[in-house]
Design an enzyme around this catalytic site. Structure first.
Site, PDB file in Angstrom:
ATOM      1  N   ASP A   9       0.881  -1.155   0.000  1.00 42.14           N
ATOM      2  CA  ASP A   9       0.000   0.000   0.000  1.00 42.14           C
ATOM      3  C   ASP A   9       0.930   1.220   0.000  1.00 42.14           C
ATOM      4  O   ASP A   9       2.130   1.092   0.279  1.00 42.14           O
ATOM      5  CB  ASP A   9      -0.876  -0.049   1.268  1.00 42.14           C
ATOM      6  CG  ASP A   9      -1.679   1.216   1.451  1.00 42.14           C
ATOM      7  OD1 ASP A   9      -2.324   1.651   0.487  1.00 42.14           O
ATOM      8  OD2 ASP A   9      -1.659   1.785   2.566  1.00 42.14           O
ATOM      9  N   LEU A  10       0.396   2.389  -0.327  1.00 43.30           N
ATOM     10  CA  LEU A  10       1.260   3.586  -0.388  1.00 43.30           C
ATOM     11  C   LEU A  10       1.155   4.454   0.877  1.00 43.30           C
ATOM     12  O   LEU A  10       2.084   4.514   1.688  1.00 43.30           O
ATOM     13  CB  LEU A  10       0.884   4.423  -1.621  1.00 43.30           C
ATOM     14  CG  LEU A  10       1.618   5.750  -1.763  1.00 43.30           C
ATOM     15  CD1 LEU A  10       3.083   5.535  -2.087  1.00 43.30           C
ATOM     16  CD2 LEU A  10       0.972   6.614  -2.856  1.00 43.30           C
ATOM     17  N   ASP A  11      -0.032   5.083   1.026  1.00 44.13           N
ATOM     18  CA  ASP A  11      -0.225   6.037   2.122  1.00 44.13           C
ATOM     19  C   ASP A  11      -0.161   5.318   3.467  1.00 44.13           C
ATOM     20  O   ASP A  11      -0.934   4.398   3.713  1.00 44.13           O
ATOM     21  CB  ASP A  11      -1.593   6.729   1.980  1.00 44.13           C
ATOM     22  CG  ASP A  11      -1.707   7.544   0.699  1.00 44.13           C
ATOM     23  OD1 ASP A  11      -0.978   8.521   0.576  1.00 44.13           O
ATOM     24  OD2 ASP A  11      -2.522   7.189  -0.169  1.00 44.13           O
ATOM     25  N   THR A  17       1.576  10.121   4.075  1.00 34.96           N
ATOM     26  CA  THR A  17       0.771  11.163   3.433  1.00 34.96           C
ATOM     27  C   THR A  17      -0.538  11.408   4.171  1.00 34.96           C
ATOM     28  O   THR A  17      -1.235  12.369   3.868  1.00 34.96           O
ATOM     29  CB  THR A  17       0.467  10.777   1.970  1.00 34.96           C
ATOM     30  OG1 THR A  17       0.276   9.374   1.938  1.00 34.96           O
ATOM     31  CG2 THR A  17       1.579  11.184   1.039  1.00 34.96           C
ATOM     32  N   LYS A  45      -8.459   6.431   6.318  1.00 37.97           N
ATOM     33  CA  LYS A  45      -7.302   5.665   5.846  1.00 37.97           C
ATOM     34  C   LYS A  45      -7.731   4.505   4.955  1.00 37.97           C
ATOM     35  O   LYS A  45      -8.576   3.701   5.353  1.00 37.97           O
ATOM     36  CB  LYS A  45      -6.458   5.177   7.023  1.00 37.97           C
ATOM     37  CG  LYS A  45      -5.787   6.331   7.739  1.00 37.97           C
ATOM     38  CD  LYS A  45      -4.798   5.881   8.791  1.00 37.97           C
ATOM     39  CE  LYS A  45      -4.120   7.106   9.397  1.00 37.97           C
ATOM     40  NZ  LYS A  45      -3.301   6.748  10.549  1.00 37.97           N
ATOM     41  N   SER A 114      -2.806   0.592  -4.201  1.00 42.52           N
ATOM     42  CA  SER A 114      -3.269   1.746  -3.425  1.00 42.52           C
ATOM     43  C   SER A 114      -4.598   2.274  -3.941  1.00 42.52           C
ATOM     44  O   SER A 114      -4.906   2.150  -5.123  1.00 42.52           O
ATOM     45  CB  SER A 114      -2.207   2.858  -3.534  1.00 42.52           C
ATOM     46  OG  SER A 114      -2.726   4.091  -3.110  1.00 42.52           O
ATOM     47  N   ALA A 115      -5.368   2.879  -3.040  1.00 40.94           N
ATOM     48  CA  ALA A 115      -6.632   3.504  -3.438  1.00 40.94           C
ATOM     49  C   ALA A 115      -6.406   4.878  -4.044  1.00 40.94           C
ATOM     50  O   ALA A 115      -7.309   5.465  -4.649  1.00 40.94           O
ATOM     51  CB  ALA A 115      -7.545   3.644  -2.220  1.00 40.94           C
ATOM     52  N   LYS A 145     -11.152  -0.919  -1.462  1.00 40.45           N
ATOM     53  CA  LYS A 145     -10.884  -1.769  -0.307  1.00 40.45           C
ATOM     54  C   LYS A 145     -12.027  -1.541   0.692  1.00 40.45           C
ATOM     55  O   LYS A 145     -12.466  -0.408   0.813  1.00 40.45           O
ATOM     56  CB  LYS A 145      -9.552  -1.384   0.365  1.00 40.45           C
ATOM     57  CG  LYS A 145      -8.334  -1.506  -0.543  1.00 40.45           C
ATOM     58  CD  LYS A 145      -7.101  -0.876   0.130  1.00 40.45           C
ATOM     59  CE  LYS A 145      -5.930  -0.802  -0.837  1.00 40.45           C
ATOM     60  NZ  LYS A 145      -4.743  -0.116  -0.298  1.00 40.45           N
ATOM     61  N   GLU A 169       0.063  -3.341   4.654  1.00 35.95           N
ATOM     62  CA  GLU A 169      -1.078  -2.426   4.760  1.00 35.95           C
ATOM     63  C   GLU A 169      -1.141  -1.731   6.114  1.00 35.95           C
ATOM     64  O   GLU A 169      -0.810  -2.339   7.127  1.00 35.95           O
ATOM     65  CB  GLU A 169      -2.376  -3.235   4.616  1.00 35.95           C
ATOM     66  CG  GLU A 169      -3.110  -3.073   3.319  1.00 35.95           C
ATOM     67  CD  GLU A 169      -3.630  -1.670   3.049  1.00 35.95           C
ATOM     68  OE1 GLU A 169      -3.682  -0.838   3.965  1.00 35.95           O
ATOM     69  OE2 GLU A 169      -3.986  -1.403   1.895  1.00 35.95           O
ATOM     70  N   ASP A 170      -1.600  -0.481   6.120  1.00 37.41           N
ATOM     71  CA  ASP A 170      -1.769   0.219   7.399  1.00 37.41           C
ATOM     72  C   ASP A 170      -3.236   0.462   7.733  1.00 37.41           C
ATOM     73  O   ASP A 170      -3.531   1.014   8.792  1.00 37.41           O
ATOM     74  CB  ASP A 170      -1.057   1.581   7.373  1.00 37.41           C
ATOM     75  CG  ASP A 170      -1.782   2.568   6.484  1.00 37.41           C
ATOM     76  OD1 ASP A 170      -2.135   2.191   5.344  1.00 37.41           O
ATOM     77  OD2 ASP A 170      -2.014   3.708   6.928  1.00 37.41           O
TER      78      ASP A 170
END
Ligand code: G6P
Ligand code: MG
Length: 219
Positions: A9-11, A17, A45, A114-115, A145, A169-170
């Site tokens: 995942d990114l953020d 971010t 998130k 990522s979303a 997601k 994932e966070d």
């Protein structure tokens, strides 16, 4: 040994971010005349921009026309882009680079899942784009997601079977999506929040190479 694939995942996993998303949503809320707290930001998130906008309006008790809704969503993103414009490699979260290097050195396929519709420019800004064999983001998926679509598409593009993929994932919704995709889910963040994850680490500094080798060996 089965070929493994890693999906990030990114953020909140690669870069923090969430704080910029928060500032941009808070600016919009304040313009609309209500407060948006850092605690409420937790709900955002892993959640698509459109869904965040709906939740924000719910919080403020605001009924918007379709036009207003779209205008505010664009406004939020323009504001967010101003924050991310200043990003550089110093904003990569601790030890993300080490884990990416570890995988790259072993020629393990790596995807972004990522979303965000801003994923590619962010990876470019922080200088990590070249690590990724494929990027699946908010521009490529129709179901957000916790639907597993984003991760299943990433696995397909990597040419790796879903149950041989490992997801970092966070967000609660992201862990749920990884579990639904039958992938190994690794929570990055608070274990109390990410209790559905198969493994959990506060951040990548806690994840040693022995653990990564174990994942590669399929243990
Ligand atoms: C990530 C973030 C969410 C954000 C979503 C869409 O999943 O965790 O907070 O709303 O991406 O991001 P975007 O950059 O397209 O607005
Ligand atoms: Mg995230």
């Amino acid at each position: 040994m089965n070929k493994k694939g890693f999906i990030f995942d990114l953020d909140g996993v690669i870069v923090d971010t969430a704080k910029y998303h928060y500032l941009a949503w808070r600016d919009l809320a304040s313009e609309l005349g209500f407060e948006f707290t850092i605690e409420q930001n937790e709900m955002f998130k892993g959640v698509s921009r459109k869904r965040c906008m709906e939740i924000l309006l719910d919080i403020g008790g605001i009924a918007a026309t379709k036009n207003q809704f779209d205008t505010w969503m664009i406004e939020k993103n323009v504001d967010y882009l101003k924050y991310i414009d200043k990003m550089d490699a110093s904003e990569i979260l601790p030890d993300v680079g080490r884990v990416l290097d570890f995988l790259k050195k072993r020629k393990i396929p790596i995807a972004l899942g990522s979303a965000s519709k801003n994923a590619q420019p962010i990876l470019e800004k922080v200088g990590l784009l070249s690590y990724f064999d494929t990027i699946v983001d908010g521009n490529n998926v129709t179901k957000a997601k916790p639907d597993p679509e984003v991760f299943l598409l990433a696995a397909e593009q990597l040419g790796v079977k879903a149950d041989n993929c490992i997801v970092f994932e966070d967000a609660v919704a992201g862990i749920e999506a990884a579990n639904k995709a039958n992938m190994i889910s690794i929570g990055i963040g608070d274990n109390n929040i990410l209790s559905e994850a198969q493994y959990n680490f506060n951040d990548f500094t806690e994840m040693d190479n022995a653990f990564l080798n174990g994942l590669l060996a399929g243990n």
